[in-house]
Design a protein around this motif. Structure first.
Motif, mmCIF file in Angstrom:
data_model
loop_
_atom_site.group_PDB
_atom_site.id
_atom_site.type_symbol
_atom_site.label_atom_id
_atom_site.label_comp_id
_atom_site.label_asym_id
_atom_site.label_seq_id
_atom_site.Cartn_x
_atom_site.Cartn_y
_atom_site.Cartn_z
ATOM 1 N N PRO A 1 -26.078 96.633 -26.910
ATOM 2 C CA PRO A 1 -24.935 97.417 -26.448
ATOM 3 C C PRO A 1 -23.616 96.720 -26.777
ATOM 4 N N GLY A 2 -22.686 97.501 -27.292
ATOM 5 C CA GLY A 2 -21.390 96.937 -27.654
ATOM 6 C C GLY A 2 -21.438 96.101 -28.919
ATOM 7 N N GLY A 3 -22.604 96.034 -29.535
ATOM 8 C CA GLY A 3 -22.729 95.264 -30.770
ATOM 9 C C GLY A 3 -22.605 93.768 -30.565
ATOM 10 N N ARG A 4 -22.828 93.301 -29.313
ATOM 11 C CA ARG A 4 -22.651 91.869 -29.047
ATOM 12 C C ARG A 4 -23.690 91.009 -29.745
ATOM 13 N N HIS A 5 -24.921 91.515 -29.769
ATOM 14 C CA HIS A 5 -25.998 90.736 -30.383
ATOM 15 C C HIS A 5 -26.785 91.580 -31.373
ATOM 16 N N LEU A 6 -27.296 90.895 -32.378
ATOM 17 C CA LEU A 6 -28.322 91.493 -33.239
ATOM 18 C C LEU A 6 -29.590 90.686 -32.972
ATOM 19 N N VAL A 7 -30.659 91.381 -32.585
ATOM 20 C CA VAL A 7 -31.925 90.683 -32.341
ATOM 21 C C VAL A 7 -32.924 91.127 -33.402
ATOM 22 N N VAL A 8 -33.584 90.149 -34.011
ATOM 23 C CA VAL A 8 -34.515 90.428 -35.108
ATOM 24 C C VAL A 8 -35.849 89.777 -34.782
ATOM 25 N N THR A 9 -36.921 90.571 -34.811
ATOM 26 C CA THR A 9 -38.242 89.975 -34.612
ATOM 27 C C THR A 9 -38.884 89.701 -35.966
ATOM 28 N N ALA A 10 -39.546 88.549 -36.051
ATOM 29 C CA ALA A 10 -40.296 88.185 -37.254
ATOM 30 C C ALA A 10 -41.770 88.239 -36.873
ATOM 31 N N LEU A 11 -42.405 89.362 -37.160
ATOM 32 C CA LEU A 11 -43.784 89.593 -36.719
ATOM 33 C C LEU A 11 -44.762 88.619 -37.376
ATOM 34 N N ALA A 12 -44.604 88.386 -38.675
ATOM 35 C CA ALA A 12 -45.552 87.530 -39.394
ATOM 36 C C ALA A 12 -45.272 86.054 -39.127
ATOM 37 N N VAL A 13 -44.017 85.672 -39.219
ATOM 38 C CA VAL A 13 -43.658 84.258 -39.063
ATOM 39 C C VAL A 13 -43.561 83.876 -37.582
ATOM 40 N N GLU A 14 -43.465 84.877 -36.746
ATOM 41 C CA GLU A 14 -43.574 84.734 -35.303
ATOM 42 C C GLU A 14 -42.420 83.983 -34.649
ATOM 43 N N HIS A 15 -41.245 84.559 -34.782
ATOM 44 C CA HIS A 15 -40.131 84.095 -33.973
ATOM 45 C C HIS A 15 -39.198 85.271 -33.707
ATOM 46 N N VAL A 16 -38.280 85.051 -32.762
ATOM 47 C CA VAL A 16 -37.246 86.048 -32.470
ATOM 48 C C VAL A 16 -35.906 85.378 -32.741
ATOM 49 N N ASP A 17 -35.128 85.969 -33.615
ATOM 50 C CA ASP A 17 -33.810 85.421 -33.940
ATOM 51 C C ASP A 17 -32.738 86.232 -33.216
ATOM 52 N N ILE A 18 -31.819 85.518 -32.602
ATOM 53 C CA ILE A 18 -30.700 86.176 -31.919
ATOM 54 C C ILE A 18 -29.417 85.809 -32.669
ATOM 55 N N TYR A 19 -28.758 86.819 -33.175
ATOM 56 C CA TYR A 19 -27.519 86.621 -33.925
ATOM 57 C C TYR A 19 -26.328 87.109 -33.099
ATOM 58 N N ASP A 20 -25.175 86.535 -33.380
ATOM 59 C CA ASP A 20 -23.937 87.100 -32.864
ATOM 60 C C ASP A 20 -23.735 88.436 -33.592
ATOM 61 N N GLY A 21 -23.570 89.503 -32.834
ATOM 62 C CA GLY A 21 -23.508 90.825 -33.444
ATOM 63 C C GLY A 21 -22.271 91.048 -34.292
ATOM 64 N N LYS A 22 -21.225 90.279 -34.044
ATOM 65 C CA LYS A 22 -19.986 90.488 -34.805
ATOM 66 C C LYS A 22 -19.932 89.632 -36.065
ATOM 67 N N THR A 23 -20.349 88.374 -35.923
ATOM 68 C CA THR A 23 -20.242 87.471 -37.081
ATOM 69 C C THR A 23 -21.567 87.323 -37.821
ATOM 70 N N LEU A 24 -22.634 87.764 -37.205
ATOM 71 C CA LEU A 24 -24.001 87.589 -37.715
ATOM 72 C C LEU A 24 -24.354 86.112 -37.920
ATOM 73 N N GLN A 25 -23.779 85.262 -37.106
ATOM 74 C CA GLN A 25 -24.188 83.853 -37.071
ATOM 75 C C GLN A 25 -25.439 83.747 -36.212
ATOM 76 N N LEU A 26 -26.402 82.974 -36.683
ATOM 77 C CA LEU A 26 -27.615 82.773 -35.887
ATOM 78 C C LEU A 26 -27.275 81.933 -34.657
ATOM 79 N N LEU A 27 -27.566 82.478 -33.482
ATOM 80 C CA LEU A 27 -27.284 81.747 -32.243
ATOM 81 C C LEU A 27 -28.499 80.970 -31.776
ATOM 82 N N LYS A 28 -29.677 81.598 -31.936
ATOM 83 C CA LYS A 28 -30.872 80.951 -31.385
ATOM 84 C C LYS A 28 -32.126 81.513 -32.065
ATOM 85 N N ARG A 29 -33.038 80.604 -32.319
ATOM 86 C CA ARG A 29 -34.360 81.038 -32.801
ATOM 87 C C ARG A 29 -35.381 80.677 -31.733
#
Lengths: 342, 315
Positions: free
Chosen positions: A118-146
């Motif tokens: 909501p509000g484009g604050r975060h982009l969350v991406v699941t990696a089903l095969a490699v098995e992690h969840v990446d959380i990006y800053d929704g505005k800059t698309l900087q990776l915040l946390k894996r």
């Protein structure tokens, strides 16, 4: 090493951001001329391509190659680009959301499901095969946390306040709640065999239980099951109808689509859509475009009559995007809760 | 829709998904579809090869045999290798290996490479990219094959492939299971580095595998002076299987393209349609059952390793 890794990934993410994600606007869909039904883009996950279909005539216009395995898509918050995740190519394709033309490719780690919160604050991406969840800053698309979750993280849904994201873990039958303020997991509980679609609805989180025949209704505070709604074998993904009064559930194994009353969650109708129905997109004429994973086709279902026609696409079609869709599946009810879809 | 996809969809929808659902394995449904495609293509390869090679072998056979019992074992090898257990093991194994490898790279901050990211001109040119990939794979196969003749214990396994005196198009998949495993690892590493899914271009893969099978056929067929320098013919590959070529001083190692043999000085275009077999292999390797052949391969390998240890001790 972790710091170095994050720095390197951040550099790549910064490059991604350079394509222009600066303006975050409201998620409302633009209005289109009634006669303009637009295009359908169907992602062929086992053909390394996407099919572009004229919605009005149902004619295949072209098939565009990508690299390896496209599954899902997300619209940028300002709707200036459609992002298509190509998982085993570790690539994000940036498409013109009106024409389906590829504008750019950028690297991204195993992008399976991808959603803007909501509000484009975060982009969350699941990696089903490699098995992690990446959380990006929704505005800059900087990776915040894996977050490494070695349990096949799959579908995503956000709480309306954007502070929590819920992810289904297919291989251990769990649902995880991730706090986006602290970027840590809040809880992880069993919800059923091979959980798939996750769906925020009226202060509850609904989960399609693919290894069962029901949707689990859970408490977003702790993931505990409140009740079960029986839909069909292989209950998979959930979508609001454009009017927000109903919910459609695809049943992968049974080969059907259930229509639920959004207020009571009672099943009011079941449509026969064979060959592993998966993702749904809504056309301006009210019809549902449903990908048939094991049919190499997309079904165009008339919800009034219950009949459907099919259009041949590539192998194992998955995500479906309609350029003139009146709604964004997964964007919440009725006002936008999330800016993307899968 | 192409008939392969139709068949794979049918297998997935009516057999695999219900089975996975029944045994609580639905999280593997996408991998199962990959395996269904793999097996369907494997069966299609067998059918195509049979439809073309069988009439050719009847038309112009190099040799005629009183009975074809030894050939029947090779049929079993083909079924196992192309449509049975082996693709399943390879597929599941490769899926996990790829996930592990990619995870390792990603955790170190690097994105796994693709052929197109190494050669940007190939992006958006999928057919060209696949042809380049196929040439790289064929080059790698040349060296794998050369090493399998050079390294003593490895040839002890590979000699099972050479022991066949009744060589036909079925003999292509006649391999010791450990030899197959080494090949899978060999190609798995390359696929991890630059892999392109064979499902993207099933007809090209079908053609490549057909050439490999045809090269083993019992048919008096040459592609002519120029053709034999472009593609491997039954005559060219038969020289590799000749009784005099068995072992460490062989020739014509290529699988599809003879270019590498020409380039590295191992090509022999002069030999005709020679007798095949490996006189140094025990009889069970040539005419035994599938199990007897596998056991004989293991015996030969352990004997080779034992001798090597003794030689090392004496030295």
């Amino acid at each position: 090493m972790i710091e170095k890794a994050q720095y390197q990934l951040s550099r790549r993410a910064a490059l991604t951001a350079a394509i222009g994600v600066a303006a975050i606007s409201t998620p409302e869909r633009p209005t289109f001329a009634a006669a303009d039904q637009g295009l359908a883009l169907v992602l062929n996950s086992a053909s390394a391509s996407f099919s572009v279909i004229d919605v009005a005539s149902r004619k295949l216009i072209r098939t565009t190659p990508v690299l390896r395995e496209p599954h899902h898509w997300a619209l940028l918050p300002d709707q200036s680009a459609l992002l298509v995740g190509d998982t085993s190519a570790n690539t994000l394709f940036h498409l013109n959301p009106n024409t389906g033309e590829i504008v750019q490719r950028t690297p991204m780690s195993d992008p399976y499901q991808l959603w803007f919160g909501p509000g484009g604050r975060h982009l969350v991406v699941t990696a089903l095969a490699v098995e992690h969840v990446d959380i990006y800053d929704g505005k800059t698309l900087q990776l915040l946390k894996r977050l490494r979750l070695p349990t096949m993280p799959s579908h995503i849904s956000f709480a309306p306040d954007g502070n929590t994201v819920f992810v289904s873990l297919q291989s251990n039958g769990r649902l995880v709640g991730i706090d986006l303020r602290t970027l840590t997991t809040s809880w992880q509980v069993s919800v059923g065999k091979a959980p798939a679609g996750v769906f925020w609805h009226d202060h509850q989180v609904l989960v399609g239980i693919m290894g069962g025949d029901y949707v689990a209704v859970t408490d977003p505070a702790n993931g505990r099951e409140i009740r079960r709604v029986k839909t069909g074998r292989g209950a998979h993904n959930l979508f609001y109808a454009p009017d927000g009064q109903s919910i459609y559930v695809t049943n992968r194994v049974e080969g059907s689509v259930s229509l639920l009353n959004a207020a009571t969650l009672d099943v009011v109708r079941t449509y026969n859509v064979p060959n592993g129905p998966d993702c749904i997109a809504f056309a301006p004429d009210g019809r549902l475009w449903v990908s048939m994973r094991w049919g190499g086709r997309v079904a165009v279902l008339d919800p009034k009559t219950g009949t459907h026609e099919t259009i041949a696409v590539g192998r194992s079609p998955h995500g479906v995007f309609l350029t003139r869709s009146p709604t964004l599946p997964g964007a919440g009810r009725p006002a936008a809760l999330s800016l993307s879809t899968a | 829709m192409d008939p392969f996809s139709f068949a794979a969809d049918f297998v997935q929808q009516h057999f695999l998904v219900p089975l996975l659902f029944r045994f609580d394995l639905m999280q593997w449904q996408e991998s199962a579809y990959g395996w269904a495609l793999f097996s369907v293509y494997g069966l299609a390869q067998v059918a195509l090869t049979f439809a073309i090679c069988m009439p050719l072998e009847r038309w112009r056979p190099i040799e005629r045999w009183p009975d074809g019992r030894a050939v029947m074992t090779d049929v079993l090898y083909t079924i196992i290798a192309r449509a049975g257990l082996l693709p399943l093991v390879t597929f599941v194994g490769f899926y996990h290996a790829q996930a592990w490898f990619n995870g390792l790279l990603l955790d170190a901050g690097w994105l796994p490479p693709t052929l197109e990211s190494m050669v940007p001109g190939l992006a958006g040119q999928p057919i060209l990219a696949f042809i380049v990939y196929a040439i790289i794979l064929d080059f790698a196969d040349y060296w794998r094959h050369r090493f399998s003749h050079k390294v003593g214990w490895w040839y002890a396994l590979h000699s099972l492939h050479h022991a066949q005196r009744q060589m036909t198009f079925w003999s292509d998949d006649r391999n010791h299971i450990l030899d197959d495993l080494i090949s899978a690892l060999w190609f798995g590493v390359i696929a991890l580095l630059i892999g392109i899914s064979p499902f993207q271009f099933p007809l090209l893969v079908l053609l490549l595998r057909f050439i490999e099978s045809l090269s083993h056929a019992n048919v008096r067929l040459s592609f002519g002076s120029l053709g034999e320098r472009l593609l491997i013919s039954p005559r060219f590959h038969r020289a590799h299987h000749g009784v005099l070529a068995a072992g460490q001083r062989s020739c014509n190692y290529g699988a599809v393209l003879p270019w590498w043999d020409v380039m590295f000085g191992t090509a022999d275009f002069a030999r005709g349609f020679v007798r095949t077999g490996d006189p140094s292999a025990e009889e069970a390797m040539a005419t035994g059952s599938y199990v007897a052949q596998q056991q004989a391969g293991l015996r030969r390998m352990s004997s080779m390793l034992r001798h090597r240890r003794e030689r090392a001790r004496q030295a």
